[in-house]
Design an enzyme around this catalytic site. Structure first.
Site, mmCIF file in Angstrom:
data_model
loop_
_atom_site.group_PDB
_atom_site.id
_atom_site.type_symbol
_atom_site.label_atom_id
_atom_site.label_comp_id
_atom_site.label_asym_id
_atom_site.label_seq_id
_atom_site.Cartn_x
_atom_site.Cartn_y
_atom_site.Cartn_z
ATOM 1 N N SER A 175 -9.519 -8.317 12.640
ATOM 2 C CA SER A 175 -9.122 -9.694 12.345
ATOM 3 C C SER A 175 -8.043 -10.067 13.361
ATOM 4 C CB SER A 175 -8.611 -9.814 10.909
ATOM 5 O OG SER A 175 -7.600 -8.867 10.659
ATOM 6 N N GLU A 211 -4.705 -12.711 14.358
ATOM 7 C CA GLU A 211 -3.702 -13.653 13.851
ATOM 8 C C GLU A 211 -3.251 -14.628 14.944
ATOM 9 O OE1 GLU A 211 -0.619 -12.031 11.272
ATOM 10 O OE2 GLU A 211 0.859 -13.177 12.423
ATOM 11 N N TYR A 255 2.221 -19.229 8.675
ATOM 12 C CA TYR A 255 2.769 -20.369 7.936
ATOM 13 C C TYR A 255 4.278 -20.375 8.102
ATOM 14 C CZ TYR A 255 3.480 -23.431 3.850
ATOM 15 O OH TYR A 255 3.807 -24.461 3.008
ATOM 16 N N ALA A 261 6.125 -19.361 10.282
ATOM 17 C CA ALA A 261 6.747 -18.167 10.860
ATOM 18 C C ALA A 261 7.641 -18.570 12.031
ATOM 19 C CB ALA A 261 5.683 -17.183 11.320
ATOM 20 N N ASP A 265 10.576 -14.961 4.970
ATOM 21 C CA ASP A 265 11.960 -14.526 5.158
ATOM 22 C C ASP A 265 12.894 -15.419 4.348
ATOM 23 O OD1 ASP A 265 11.517 -12.324 6.800
ATOM 24 O OD2 ASP A 265 11.199 -13.631 8.527
ATOM 25 N N TYR A 287 4.581 -2.392 5.212
ATOM 26 C CA TYR A 287 5.536 -2.019 6.255
ATOM 27 C C TYR A 287 5.579 -0.501 6.452
ATOM 28 C CZ TYR A 287 6.656 -6.838 5.392
ATOM 29 O OH TYR A 287 6.543 -8.199 5.251
ATOM 30 N N ASP A 313 9.912 0.095 -1.590
ATOM 31 C CA ASP A 313 8.971 -0.660 -0.757
ATOM 32 C C ASP A 313 7.525 -0.396 -1.182
ATOM 33 O OD1 ASP A 313 8.939 -2.528 1.279
ATOM 34 O OD2 ASP A 313 8.568 -1.051 2.854
ATOM 35 N N LYS A 356 1.917 -5.637 -5.752
ATOM 36 C CA LYS A 356 1.098 -6.687 -5.126
ATOM 37 C C LYS A 356 -0.389 -6.338 -5.269
ATOM 38 C CE LYS A 356 3.590 -6.729 -1.035
ATOM 39 N NZ LYS A 356 4.175 -7.292 0.213
ATOM 40 N N GLN A 382 2.799 -4.465 9.161
ATOM 41 C CA GLN A 382 3.661 -4.876 10.277
ATOM 42 C C GLN A 382 3.221 -4.079 11.509
ATOM 43 O OE1 GLN A 382 5.273 -6.917 11.931
ATOM 44 N NE2 GLN A 382 6.937 -7.233 10.471
ATOM 45 N N HIS A 422 -5.748 -5.536 12.522
ATOM 46 C CA HIS A 422 -5.338 -6.946 12.549
ATOM 47 C C HIS A 422 -4.542 -7.132 13.844
ATOM 48 C CE1 HIS A 422 -4.336 -10.823 10.685
ATOM 49 N NE2 HIS A 422 -3.076 -10.642 11.045
HETATM 50 C C1 FAD Z 1 0.859 -9.282 8.240
HETATM 51 C C2 FAD Z 1 2.114 -10.107 8.134
HETATM 52 C C3 FAD Z 1 2.026 -11.501 8.205
HETATM 53 C C4 FAD Z 1 3.171 -12.298 8.098
HETATM 54 N N1 FAD Z 1 3.046 -13.663 8.189
HETATM 55 C C5 FAD Z 1 4.125 -14.450 8.035
HETATM 56 C C6 FAD Z 1 4.009 -15.881 8.066
HETATM 57 O O1 FAD Z 1 2.936 -16.446 8.277
HETATM 58 N N2 FAD Z 1 5.122 -16.617 7.869
HETATM 59 C C7 FAD Z 1 6.351 -16.040 7.636
HETATM 60 O O2 FAD Z 1 7.342 -16.764 7.469
HETATM 61 N N3 FAD Z 1 6.504 -14.680 7.615
HETATM 62 C C8 FAD Z 1 5.421 -13.881 7.792
HETATM 63 N N4 FAD Z 1 5.565 -12.508 7.739
HETATM 64 C C9 FAD Z 1 6.898 -11.932 7.524
HETATM 65 C C10 FAD Z 1 7.245 -11.809 6.016
HETATM 66 O O3 FAD Z 1 7.298 -13.082 5.430
HETATM 67 C C11 FAD Z 1 8.600 -11.097 5.896
HETATM 68 O O4 FAD Z 1 8.500 -9.777 6.290
HETATM 69 C C12 FAD Z 1 9.288 -11.242 4.546
HETATM 70 O O5 FAD Z 1 10.661 -10.858 4.696
HETATM 71 C C13 FAD Z 1 8.715 -10.355 3.449
HETATM 72 O O6 FAD Z 1 7.539 -10.884 2.998
HETATM 73 P P1 FAD Z 1 6.568 -10.000 2.056
HETATM 74 O O7 FAD Z 1 5.461 -10.860 1.657
HETATM 75 O O8 FAD Z 1 6.285 -8.697 2.667
HETATM 76 O O9 FAD Z 1 7.548 -9.818 0.799
HETATM 77 P P2 FAD Z 1 7.776 -8.646 -0.220
HETATM 78 O O10 FAD Z 1 6.542 -7.892 -0.475
HETATM 79 O O11 FAD Z 1 8.468 -9.247 -1.361
HETATM 80 O O12 FAD Z 1 8.810 -7.764 0.571
HETATM 81 C C14 FAD Z 1 8.487 -6.592 1.306
HETATM 82 C C15 FAD Z 1 9.533 -5.535 1.035
HETATM 83 O O13 FAD Z 1 10.829 -5.994 1.398
HETATM 84 C C16 FAD Z 1 11.680 -6.082 0.285
HETATM 85 N N5 FAD Z 1 12.408 -7.324 0.379
HETATM 86 C C17 FAD Z 1 12.028 -8.458 0.985
HETATM 87 N N6 FAD Z 1 12.985 -9.391 0.884
HETATM 88 C C18 FAD Z 1 13.977 -8.806 0.192
HETATM 89 C C19 FAD Z 1 15.239 -9.229 -0.236
HETATM 90 N N7 FAD Z 1 15.674 -10.469 0.023
HETATM 91 N N8 FAD Z 1 16.027 -8.350 -0.921
HETATM 92 C C20 FAD Z 1 15.589 -7.100 -1.182
HETATM 93 N N9 FAD Z 1 14.381 -6.626 -0.794
HETATM 94 C C21 FAD Z 1 13.614 -7.481 -0.127
HETATM 95 C C22 FAD Z 1 10.758 -6.051 -0.931
HETATM 96 O O14 FAD Z 1 11.397 -5.537 -2.061
HETATM 97 C C23 FAD Z 1 9.634 -5.175 -0.442
HETATM 98 O O15 FAD Z 1 9.972 -3.824 -0.540
HETATM 99 C C24 FAD Z 1 4.444 -11.684 7.886
HETATM 100 C C25 FAD Z 1 4.533 -10.279 7.837
HETATM 101 C C26 FAD Z 1 3.397 -9.497 7.967
HETATM 102 C C27 FAD Z 1 3.520 -7.990 7.940
#
Ligand code: FAD
Length: 289
Positions: free
Chosen positions: A7, A9, A41, A43, A101, A139, A152, A159, A170, A260
């Protein structure tokens, strides 16, 4: 041998030149029988409305399935659900469900109404709207904000239990680390495919800055490899090409079959490696930037 799936991105282009590159790359990669395209979205501070518009346009232009990334940080449930409904109406049936983020406007969102608190909750909300195929992020080197490796993995398990169909990693450069992560995930009862996130190196210096932010370790071997190409973009491109092909092949030899590719909106050429064995691809088309 297992089928190998790729896939790709993309991010929504920000100007006319970016727009041209985006469509050209998409068109080239389209010929490689991708499993799906995904569009980020918001990012790196890009405009979320632009993401939605881009997705709506791409859906019209290609038969390749489209996965829309969606992040809930900074939005109320109602707001992000509205976006999900709009995407479903546009024909999108795949979502990459993400937290996103931390954002400065998170408190403002909370003032406007209830917000999702976890990706697992978000997935539950999404599948009530439409039976989306859901991907989530994972990750191999631990999310920089995760409390621990175990926390983590537990988050990822939550999920998957909520209905994720796959976890996209990642980007990383350490095959052993990826394998350990996959083993830990399996031991924790996670049985969805773990898709290897691959970043082809377009600009070595920029990649190291990005890797630092994401918590991805860049091995000394790569610094040594790219050192002679510091002022020679052609050589750097050749090294990057060889590197990404052999990296994918090494992963395939460790039983990885889903990839990916973080395209950064550039065409990608994968001549020698797994691409040539890609499912139902009779004659791989090589594309250079
Ligand atoms: C394949 C991929 C695509 C992505 N696409 C985008 C995108 O389109 N747009 C964008 O904005 N970002 C994108 N990201 C980045 C992603 O949004 C960030 O990494 C974000 O910080 C965590 O999102 P998550 O869905 O993994 O969250 P989660 O699954 O909630 O977090 C992942 C891990 O980090 C920990 N964590 C995260 N935030 C916190 C916090 N504040 N305090 C404590 N622990 C925390 C969680 O507990 C968990 O262990 C992408 C990342 C990947 C790997």
């Amino acid at each position: 041998m297992k089928d190998v799936n790729f896939s790709y991105e993309f991010f929504p282009p920000g100007n006319l030149i970016g727009e041209r590159r985006f469509w050209r790359s998409l068109g080239c990669i389209e010929t490689m029988n991708p499993a799906f395209f995904s569009i980020t979205y918001g990012a790196l501070g890009t405009d979320q409305e632009r993401s939605i518009n881009t997705i709506e346009n791409v859906v019209q232009e290609t038969d390749v399935p489209i996965a829309a990334h969606l992040t809930f940080e900074g939005s109320t449930r109602k707001e992000i659900n509205r976006v999900a409904r709009r995407l479903a109406k546009a024909g999108v049936d795949k979502i990459v469900a993400l937290r996103g983020d931390a954002r400065a406007d998170a408190d403002a969102a909370a003032q406007r109404g209830p917000c999702y608190q976890s990706v697992a909750e978000f997935i539950a909300g999404l599948v009530e709207i439409y039976p989306f195929d859901i991907s989530v992020a994972c990750y191999p080197e631990v999310h920089p904000k995760a409390l621990s490796v175990g926390a983590d993995i537990l988050e990822l398990k939550g999920k998957c239990d909520a209905g994720a169909n796959r976890a996209i990693s990642q980007f990383f450069f350490d095959v052993d680390q990826f394998e350990r992560f996959r083993d830990n995930a399996t031991a924790a009862g996670i049985n969805v495919p773990i898709v290897a996130g691959i970043l082809p190196i377009r600009d070595f210096h920029k990649m190291t800055v990005f890797a630092e932010r994401c918590g991805t370790k860049v091995p000394q071997r790569l610094y040594d490899l790219f050192e002679p190409a510091k002022r020679n973009p052609q050589l750097a491109a050749q090294i990057a090409q060889d590197e990404v092909e052999s990296f994918i092949d090494r992963l395939i030899s460790r039983d990885c079959s889903d990839f990916h590719i973080y395209t950064l909106n550039q065409p990608i050429e994968l001549r020698q490696c797994a691409m040539s064995r890609q499912r139902s691809l009779a004659a791989p088309i090589a594309v250079s930037a």
